[in-house]
Scaffold this motif. Structure first.
Motif, mmCIF file in Angstrom:
data_model
loop_
_atom_site.group_PDB
_atom_site.id
_atom_site.type_symbol
_atom_site.label_atom_id
_atom_site.label_comp_id
_atom_site.label_asym_id
_atom_site.label_seq_id
_atom_site.Cartn_x
_atom_site.Cartn_y
_atom_site.Cartn_z
ATOM 1 N N LEU A 150 48.047 52.450 53.601
ATOM 2 C CA LEU A 150 48.550 53.630 54.320
ATOM 3 C C LEU A 150 48.124 54.902 53.587
ATOM 4 O O LEU A 150 47.676 55.876 54.204
ATOM 5 N N VAL A 151 48.273 54.871 52.257
ATOM 6 C CA VAL A 151 47.924 56.049 51.445
ATOM 7 C C VAL A 151 46.418 56.342 51.556
ATOM 8 O O VAL A 151 46.004 57.470 51.834
ATOM 9 N N GLN A 165 41.871 60.631 57.063
ATOM 10 C CA GLN A 165 42.760 61.577 57.726
ATOM 11 C C GLN A 165 43.529 60.930 58.889
ATOM 12 O O GLN A 165 43.761 61.561 59.918
ATOM 13 N N GLU A 166 43.902 59.668 58.729
ATOM 14 C CA GLU A 166 44.686 59.015 59.781
ATOM 15 C C GLU A 166 46.128 59.523 59.717
ATOM 16 O O GLU A 166 46.630 59.854 58.641
ATOM 17 N N GLY A 177 51.676 51.466 66.718
ATOM 18 C CA GLY A 177 51.652 52.647 65.860
ATOM 19 C C GLY A 177 50.448 53.536 66.020
ATOM 20 O O GLY A 177 50.458 54.703 65.653
ATOM 21 N N GLY A 178 49.374 52.992 66.594
ATOM 22 C CA GLY A 178 48.168 53.774 66.761
ATOM 23 C C GLY A 178 48.309 54.851 67.812
ATOM 24 O O GLY A 178 47.528 55.790 67.872
ATOM 25 N N ARG A 179 49.317 54.681 68.695
ATOM 26 C CA ARG A 179 49.471 55.685 69.771
ATOM 27 C C ARG A 179 50.416 56.787 69.307
ATOM 28 O O ARG A 179 51.552 56.546 68.953
ATOM 29 N N HIS A 180 49.907 57.991 69.350
ATOM 30 C CA HIS A 180 50.748 59.109 68.902
ATOM 31 C C HIS A 180 51.426 59.744 70.101
ATOM 32 O O HIS A 180 50.777 60.057 71.075
ATOM 33 N N LEU A 230 42.481 52.111 59.922
ATOM 34 C CA LEU A 230 42.736 51.257 58.752
ATOM 35 C C LEU A 230 44.239 51.082 58.537
ATOM 36 O O LEU A 230 44.706 49.996 58.205
ATOM 37 N N SER A 231 45.001 52.167 58.776
ATOM 38 C CA SER A 231 46.447 52.125 58.522
ATOM 39 C C SER A 231 47.175 51.198 59.491
ATOM 40 O O SER A 231 48.314 50.819 59.247
ATOM 41 N N VAL A 232 46.540 50.834 60.609
ATOM 42 C CA VAL A 232 47.133 49.861 61.520
ATOM 43 C C VAL A 232 46.590 48.468 61.217
ATOM 44 O O VAL A 232 47.339 47.500 61.094
ATOM 45 N N LEU A 233 45.272 48.377 61.069
ATOM 46 C CA LEU A 233 44.622 47.069 60.977
ATOM 47 C C LEU A 233 44.900 46.347 59.662
ATOM 48 O O LEU A 233 45.115 45.145 59.639
#
Lengths: 137, 117
Positions: B83-84, B91-92, A134-137, A87-90
């Motif tokens: 993001l939050v 848990q991303e 960003g999805g790749r750590h 979700l944080s990327v998309l």
């Protein structure tokens, strides 16, 4: 004497599916921009309609109908993408819609492209490209 | 031309509500299985859809009055919220490139808003 230790199961991350999810959202934001253009051009025919007239208008005015259908397709694409991606990327990728709308407004409605607008578009695209990795750590 | 506070409230509210909608959409999406009932009986998916729709109505209402240069940047609140939520609910990991990416998008939207004025 040795004991075999089983490593804790790491969550399975399918990188190919994640990459697909990013591409699906990028394509989806373009559909949304086209949908907004269609709805904008169809809304002129609606005038000051009440709720019922608006609902009938959406079903009978072709550009409005097509626009809302595209929104529906985007919803399905987004649900598919969210299944596999982060979700944080998309979610922030949806900002690409601003870029498509700005480009299409210039091409279709011949709105002026100011230098600042151009800079904004370039910076958003950089941001999207940075996020996509960003999805790749 | 000034931007009414009500327009700002609508756009900011729409941003927060939209990002919450996306959380429900994702929570519902991962529960979809091979059977149709996993979609039809999926209340998270339904709630996500309704919430997301509501946020777009608020955006359209908010954007119809006021300056885009003020209202556009407010939309980016939704990206920060997302993001939050993704860290809290799924848990991303919030990597540096995600932060830089959202930061750039924010700056870009401010420029686009100023350029549209």
């Amino acid at each position: 004497m040795s004991t075999i230790t089983v490593p804790p199961q790491a969550p399975v991350v399918d990188h190919e599916k994640r990459r697909q999810a990013v591409l699906i959202i990028i394509a989806g934001t373009f559909l949304v921009a086209v949908a907004q253009m269609l709805i904008k051009s169809g809304a002129n025919r609606l005038g000051h309609a009440d709720l019922l007239a608006t609902a009938i208008g959406i079903l009978t005015i072709p550009p409005l109908f097509a626009g809302y259908c595209l929104y529906g397709i985007f919803a399905v694409m987004m649900i598919y993408a969210l299944r596999h991606g982060e979700l944080s990327v998309l979610f922030p990728l949806i900002s690409l819609g601003f870029v498509w709308v700005a480009i299409l407004s210039v091409l279709i409605f011949h709105e002026a492209m100011s230098p600042l607008k151009g800079v904004g578009i370039a910076i958003i695209v950089c941001g999207v490209a940075t996020l996509g990795r960003g999805g790749r750590h | 031309m000034t931007t009414p506070v009500s327009s700002m409230a609508l756009v900011l509210g729409g941003s927060v509500i939209g990002s919450v909608g996306a959380v429900f959409l994702k929570a519902g999406a991962v529960e979809i299985g091979r059977h149709w009932s996993t979609i039809l009986k999926n209340w998270k998916l339904a709630l996500g859809g309704v919430t997301y729709l509501l946020s777009s109505v608020l955006f359209v209402k908010g954007m119809s009055h006021g300056e885009l240069s003020v209202l556009f940047p407010m939309v980016s609140l939704s990206y920060i919220c997302s993001l939050v939520w993704s860290r809290l609910m799924f848990q991303e990991v919030i990597t540096k490139s995600k932060l830089y990416g959202v930061g750039l998008i924010l700056v870009g939207i401010v420029c686009l808003g100023l350029g549209s004025a």
